[in-house]
Design a protein around this motif. Structure first.
Motif, PDB file in Angstrom:
ATOM      1  N   ALA A  43      50.087 -10.217  31.971  1.00  0.00           N
ATOM      2  CA  ALA A  43      50.948 -11.406  31.972  1.00  0.00           C
ATOM      3  C   ALA A  43      50.407 -12.504  32.886  1.00  0.00           C
ATOM      4  CB  ALA A  43      52.358 -11.027  32.406  1.00  0.00           C
ATOM      5  N   PRO A  81      46.201 -18.480  28.780  1.00  0.00           N
ATOM      6  CA  PRO A  81      45.584 -18.568  27.449  1.00  0.00           C
ATOM      7  C   PRO A  81      44.125 -18.990  27.591  1.00  0.00           C
ATOM      8  CG  PRO A  81      47.754 -19.573  27.414  1.00  0.00           C
ATOM      9  CD  PRO A  81      47.448 -19.271  28.860  1.00  0.00           C
ATOM     10  N   GLY A 127      49.722  -5.818  25.633  1.00  0.00           N
ATOM     11  CA  GLY A 127      50.004  -6.926  26.544  1.00  0.00           C
ATOM     12  C   GLY A 127      49.572  -8.275  26.001  1.00  0.00           C
ATOM     13  N   GLY A 128      49.161  -8.316  24.741  1.00  0.00           N
ATOM     14  CA  GLY A 128      48.806  -9.581  24.098  1.00  0.00           C
ATOM     15  C   GLY A 128      47.362  -9.996  24.273  1.00  0.00           C
ATOM     16  N   THR A 149      43.072  -9.369  23.682  1.00  0.00           N
ATOM     17  CA  THR A 149      42.111  -8.823  22.735  1.00  0.00           C
ATOM     18  C   THR A 149      40.902  -8.297  23.513  1.00  0.00           C
ATOM     19  OG1 THR A 149      41.079 -10.996  22.432  1.00  0.00           O
ATOM     20  CG2 THR A 149      42.804 -10.390  20.894  1.00  0.00           C
ATOM     21  N   ARG A 202      42.957 -13.349  26.699  1.00  0.00           N
ATOM     22  CA  ARG A 202      44.175 -13.826  26.072  1.00  0.00           C
ATOM     23  C   ARG A 202      43.790 -14.994  25.165  1.00  0.00           C
ATOM     24  NH1 ARG A 202      49.195 -12.904  26.389  1.00  0.00           N
ATOM     25  NH2 ARG A 202      49.076 -11.821  28.409  1.00  0.00           N
ATOM     26  N   ARG A 212      45.900 -20.863  22.981  1.00  0.00           N
ATOM     27  CA  ARG A 212      46.951 -21.310  22.063  1.00  0.00           C
ATOM     28  C   ARG A 212      46.434 -22.363  21.110  1.00  0.00           C
ATOM     29  NH1 ARG A 212      50.515 -21.594  27.039  1.00  0.00           N
ATOM     30  NH2 ARG A 212      51.555 -19.575  27.111  1.00  0.00           N
TER      31      ARG A 212
END
Length: 247
Positions: A152, A156, A209-210, A212, A244, A247
């Motif tokens: 977390a 990004p 946890g989002g 890659t 991460r 976006r």
């Protein structure tokens, strides 16, 4: 900070409290001193590639925010600061923070050291370009929960580096019997084999946890040269890099 409010294991913290004064040159931490050049090269190469920096520049990490989770005595935090990054180092051990703060001051480095856990920074919604979690996951109470909190913290487009030990019979023989009992590089009981984490388990937690997975590599010790090097062999020590998505 309440240790019970996070994935920190007080018994594991106590182990490192006993050798806090040995971070800089003590035999008890010699494996980390042998490992440090390899993991530094790995971090510099991938950070420069990710953020389009020249690794030959005097301070290629200028403008980057980096957090070293489980910073210990500052063996990684200090090189990150010398490379120009704004560095935060967190550790649950007050003794480690005292040592790291003192050594940074002696070295003329400005590093924000805090006695804290990844969960504390996550609750503050802190974000970093690079999150370092080196030799930490094998000491926490809940790997998935810890990874969720540490992941977390990644902005990004940011990176998370991890280093740990694989749960194999080979790692038991080399990392515990060899390092702790035969060579005596670490105090006996420093590691517990059931806490070691298989690469697939770590990758699954990171993806949950989002993040890659960008890269994974083994690290092996050559007794003839007394040096560590990168390898395809991930049976004992290994590193993993995750991102991460922007976006």
């Amino acid at each position: 900070m309440q240790a019970g409010s996070s994935t920190i294991d007080p018994k594991e913290v106590a182990k490192f409290e006993q050798s806090a004064q040995d971070w800089w040159g003590g035999i008890k931490n010699s494996p980390l001193h042998k490992l440090n050049p390899v993991r530094l090269d790995y971090i510099v190469r991938h950070v420069c590639e990710q953020f389009d920096r020249d690794p030959r520049a005097p301070k290629p990490f200028t403008g980057l925010d980096i957090v070293d989770v489980g910073c210990g005595g500052g063996l990684l935090a200090e090189p990150m600061a010398r490379l120009g990054a704004k560095v935060t180092g967190i550790d649950p051990s007050p003794a480690n923070i005292e040592v790291s703060t003192g050594h940074a001051a002696e070295s003329g480095l400005v590093i924000d050291y805090r006695c804290a856990a990844a969960e504390d920074l996550a609750s503050e919604r802190a974000l970093f370009d690079v999150v370092l979690s080196m030799e930490v996951v094998e000491h926490v109470t809940d790997v998935e929960a810890y990874i969720a909190a540490a992941a977390a913290l990644v902005k990004p487009g940011g990176l998370m580096f991890l280093a740990t030990l694989n749960r194999t019979m080979k790692s038991f023989a080399l990392a515990i019997v060899g390092v702790e009992y035969v060579l005596g590089w670490l105090p006996r009981g420093t590691h517990e084999h059931h806490r070691f984490v298989k690469p697939r388990e770590l990758a699954d937690a990171l993806m949950a946890g989002g993040l890659t997975i960008k890269d994974e590599t083994g690290v092996v010790y050559n007794p003839l040269t007394d040096r560590m090097r990168l390898s395809r062999d991930m049976d004992v020590n290994y590193m993993m890099l995750a991102e991460r998505p922007a976006r």
